[in-house]
Design a protein around this motif. Sequence first.
Motif, mmCIF file in Angstrom:
data_model
loop_
_atom_site.group_PDB
_atom_site.id
_atom_site.type_symbol
_atom_site.label_atom_id
_atom_site.label_comp_id
_atom_site.label_asym_id
_atom_site.label_seq_id
_atom_site.Cartn_x
_atom_site.Cartn_y
_atom_site.Cartn_z
ATOM 1 N N SER A 53 3.081 4.152 5.292
ATOM 2 C CA SER A 53 3.742 4.064 3.993
ATOM 3 C C SER A 53 2.868 3.243 3.048
ATOM 4 C CB SER A 53 5.107 3.403 4.157
ATOM 5 O OG SER A 53 5.682 3.171 2.902
ATOM 6 N N ASP A 54 2.804 3.669 1.802
ATOM 7 C CA ASP A 54 2.006 2.937 0.817
ATOM 8 C C ASP A 54 2.870 2.271 -0.253
ATOM 9 O OD1 ASP A 54 2.712 5.445 -0.283
ATOM 10 O OD2 ASP A 54 1.027 5.382 -1.678
ATOM 11 N N VAL A 70 0.178 -1.597 2.119
ATOM 12 C CA VAL A 70 0.353 -0.379 2.897
ATOM 13 C C VAL A 70 0.669 -0.812 4.315
ATOM 14 C CG1 VAL A 70 -1.169 1.028 1.471
ATOM 15 C CG2 VAL A 70 -2.107 -0.149 3.455
ATOM 16 N N ILE A 131 -2.265 -3.422 -0.844
ATOM 17 C CA ILE A 131 -2.339 -2.143 -1.556
ATOM 18 C C ILE A 131 -3.463 -2.129 -2.583
ATOM 19 C CG2 ILE A 131 -0.604 -2.763 -3.293
ATOM 20 C CD1 ILE A 131 -0.906 0.715 -1.799
ATOM 21 N N SER A 169 -2.395 11.618 7.176
ATOM 22 C CA SER A 169 -1.495 11.343 6.061
ATOM 23 C C SER A 169 -1.083 12.648 5.384
ATOM 24 C CB SER A 169 -2.163 10.416 5.048
ATOM 25 O OG SER A 169 -3.180 11.112 4.356
ATOM 26 N N TYR A 176 -2.829 9.102 -3.493
ATOM 27 C CA TYR A 176 -2.697 7.653 -3.248
ATOM 28 C C TYR A 176 -3.174 6.861 -4.459
ATOM 29 C CZ TYR A 176 -1.569 8.187 1.693
ATOM 30 O OH TYR A 176 -0.946 8.500 2.874
ATOM 31 N N ASN A 180 -0.623 4.739 -7.088
ATOM 32 C CA ASN A 180 -0.797 3.287 -7.090
ATOM 33 C C ASN A 180 -1.818 2.835 -8.134
ATOM 34 O OD1 ASN A 180 0.918 2.599 -4.661
ATOM 35 N ND2 ASN A 180 -0.469 4.101 -3.779
#
Length: 185
Positions: A53-54, A70, A131, A169, A176, A180
């Motif tokens: 999970s991020d 993450v 992250i 993933s 990603y 983010n």
Amino acid sequence: MERRKNMDEQILFWTAFAAIGQVIGAIATALAVIITLWQIKFANRKKVKMTFSDNNVVFSENGNLEFHFVCLSVSNIGNRNIIVQNWGIKVSKKQNLLIVPDVKNPIIKMIQKPLPYTLEPEQSMDLLFDIKLFVKNLQEQVDQGTFRNTDKIMLYVVDSVGKKYYLKSRKTIKQYIVDNQKYLA
């Protein structure tokens, strides 16, 4: 004489029949032993389940601290201990990024168990990475041409005998980075 001949034929028939039965019994016994040994080996193998999970956040009780990271969750679903030595990211056959815990970060020190760590059956652990560093490293690898935006990452853990357990993933590197983006500033 003819009766003797019939009797000899019957004895020969039943002897042959018994020999065939013994051969079939021996084959069945050998198969049973092979299957039993395979089942023992299969049941005693190491099994790992992983999720990634991020979007994880830790808040302090008084609200003055917020940490985004993450998380690779590793669960031992087998019946043997697994000693997790390290973990990282792999993108196809290009390059591995070994993730080393930030021992200076008090949050990671508090939450993450130090490696190597022995995972007993039915036990799990979380492996954390900031992250900001995660997204920054992905963006740098794309900028350098090592990774493409369309690549998907594979996360892995390595056990004490060097065996790697992989999790592919669902997102691409671009997803990603876009999800983010606020951490790249």
